[in-house]
Design a protein around this motif. Structure first.
Motif, short mmCIF file in Angstrom:
data_model
loop_
_atom_site.label_atom_id
_atom_site.label_comp_id
_atom_site.label_asym_id
_atom_site.label_seq_id
_atom_site.Cartn_x
_atom_site.Cartn_y
_atom_site.Cartn_z
N GLN A 182 -4.98 -13.07 23.12
CA GLN A 182 -3.68 -12.29 22.77
C GLN A 182 -2.52 -13.22 22.83
N TRP A 183 -1.55 -13.00 21.76
CA TRP A 183 0.00 -13.70 21.78
C TRP A 183 0.92 -12.53 21.72
N LYS A 184 1.77 -12.58 22.70
CA LYS A 184 2.69 -11.45 22.79
C LYS A 184 4.04 -11.80 22.44
N LEU A 185 4.49 -11.16 21.34
CA LEU A 185 5.97 -11.67 20.53
C LEU A 185 6.88 -10.86 21.38
N VAL A 186 7.62 -10.96 22.25
CA VAL A 186 8.60 -10.46 23.13
C VAL A 186 9.89 -10.30 22.34
N ASN A 187 10.42 -9.07 22.36
CA ASN A 187 11.53 -8.83 21.59
C ASN A 187 11.48 -9.20 20.26
N ALA A 188 10.68 -8.81 19.48
CA ALA A 188 10.45 -9.19 18.08
C ALA A 188 11.42 -8.17 17.37
N MET A 189 11.94 -8.59 16.02
CA MET A 189 12.75 -7.64 15.23
C MET A 189 12.78 -8.34 14.00
N PRO A 190 12.59 -7.38 12.68
CA PRO A 190 12.38 -8.07 11.62
C PRO A 190 13.90 -8.71 11.07
N ILE A 191 13.80 -9.96 10.59
CA ILE A 191 15.06 -10.56 10.03
C ILE A 191 15.05 -10.57 8.50
N LYS A 192 13.75 -10.52 7.74
CA LYS A 192 13.61 -10.66 6.35
C LYS A 192 12.55 -10.10 5.86
N TRP A 193 12.70 -9.28 4.70
CA TRP A 193 11.47 -8.53 4.20
C TRP A 193 11.66 -9.33 2.80
N THR A 194 10.43 -9.39 2.15
CA THR A 194 10.42 -9.84 0.85
C THR A 194 9.15 -9.18 0.08
N ILE A 204 0.81 -1.12 -0.05
CA ILE A 204 0.11 0.01 0.09
C ILE A 204 0.94 1.10 0.02
N GLY A 205 2.08 1.15 -0.19
CA GLY A 205 3.05 2.25 -0.09
C GLY A 205 3.47 2.64 1.34
N ALA A 206 3.06 1.96 2.34
CA ALA A 206 3.47 2.52 3.73
C ALA A 206 4.87 1.85 3.92
N GLU A 207 5.69 2.72 4.54
CA GLU A 207 7.13 2.21 4.45
C GLU A 207 7.49 1.78 5.98
N ASN A 208 6.31 1.47 7.01
CA ASN A 208 6.87 1.31 8.40
C ASN A 208 7.62 0.00 8.39
N LEU A 209 7.27 -0.95 7.79
CA LEU A 209 7.88 -2.45 7.85
C LEU A 209 9.48 -2.29 7.37
N TYR A 210 9.50 -1.58 6.19
CA TYR A 210 10.89 -1.47 5.58
C TYR A 210 11.69 -0.64 6.69
N ASN A 211 10.96 0.34 7.16
CA ASN A 211 11.81 1.35 7.96
C ASN A 211 12.34 0.65 9.06
N TRP A 212 11.67 -0.34 9.78
CA TRP A 212 11.78 -1.12 10.93
C TRP A 212 13.03 -1.88 10.53
#
Length: 151
Positions: free
Chosen positions: A112-124, A74-82
Motif C-alpha cells: 500500500q502507498w499512502k498519499l498524505v495530504n493529497a489534493m487535486p491540482i488539475k483535471w483533464t 462514467i458520469g460520476a462527479e466525485n473527482l470534479y467536485n473534489w
C-alpha cells in the motif's frame, strides 16, 4: 505491510481509496495510476579548510511527485467536485489517498502507498473526436501530494 515473495506482482490488480467511500465502487475505479515517486534532494557542502577536494552531500528536503489517476468517463462527479472544493478555498479538501496493490485473487493488499495530504491540482477531460472508433473517453486527475509512505 508489504508482503515479500520471489516473483513480482502484476500491475493490473489495484484499488484506489480516495477517502470518499468509493474504493470498491465503479466511481473510484481507475484504469491507470502513475507518478508514484519520492525524492530526497541534497545540499552540497565543503569547508574551506577541508583536505579533500570534493563536496560532502547532505540529505536535505524530501518531496513527492504529482500522482496522475485516469479513468473512463462514467458520469460520476466525485473527482470534479473534489477539484471544485479545492478551487473554492476549502482547507479541509486535502485527503489521505491509499493505493493498494492487490494479490492475484483480490483477497488482500500486498503493498500500500499512502498519499498524505493529497489534493487535486488539475483535471483533464477526454479528447473528443468525430472519427469514430472504439476508444474510451478518459478523464484524468492530477494530485499534489505532500508525502508518500509505503506499508
Amino acid at each position: 505491510m508489504a508482503q515479500f515473495r520471489e516473483t513480482p506482482y502484476g500491475v493490473f490488480n489495484y484499488l484506489v481509496d480516495l477517502s470518499d467511500g468509493s474504493e470498491t465502487d465503479v466511481a473510484g475505479g481507475f484504469s491507470e495510476v502513475s507518478g508514484l515517486n519520492a525524492e530526497v534532494t541534497v545540499a552540497e557542502y565543503r569547508a574551506g579548510n577541508q583536505k579533500t577536494n570534493y563536496v560532502t552531500k547532505v540529505p536535505a528536503i524530501h518531496k513527492s511527485g504529482d500522482i496522475t489517476l485516469k479513468r473512463g468517463v462514467i458520469g460520476a462527479e466525485n473527482l470534479y467536485n473534489w477539484l471544485d472544493q479545492v478551487r473554492s478555498g476549502d482547507i479541509t479538501a486535502k485527503r489521505n489517498v491509499v493505493v493498494k496493490l492487490m494479490s492475484e485473487n483480490h483477497a488482500e493488499s500486498v503493498v500500500q502507498w499512502k498519499l498524505v495530504n493529497a489534493m487535486p491540482i488539475k483535471w483533464t477531460g477526454p479528447t473528443l473526436t468525430a472519427k469514430g472508433g472504439s476508444d474510451v473517453a478518459i478523464e484524468e486527475l492530477v494530485l499534489a501530494v505532500e508525502h508518500i509512505t509505503q506499508e
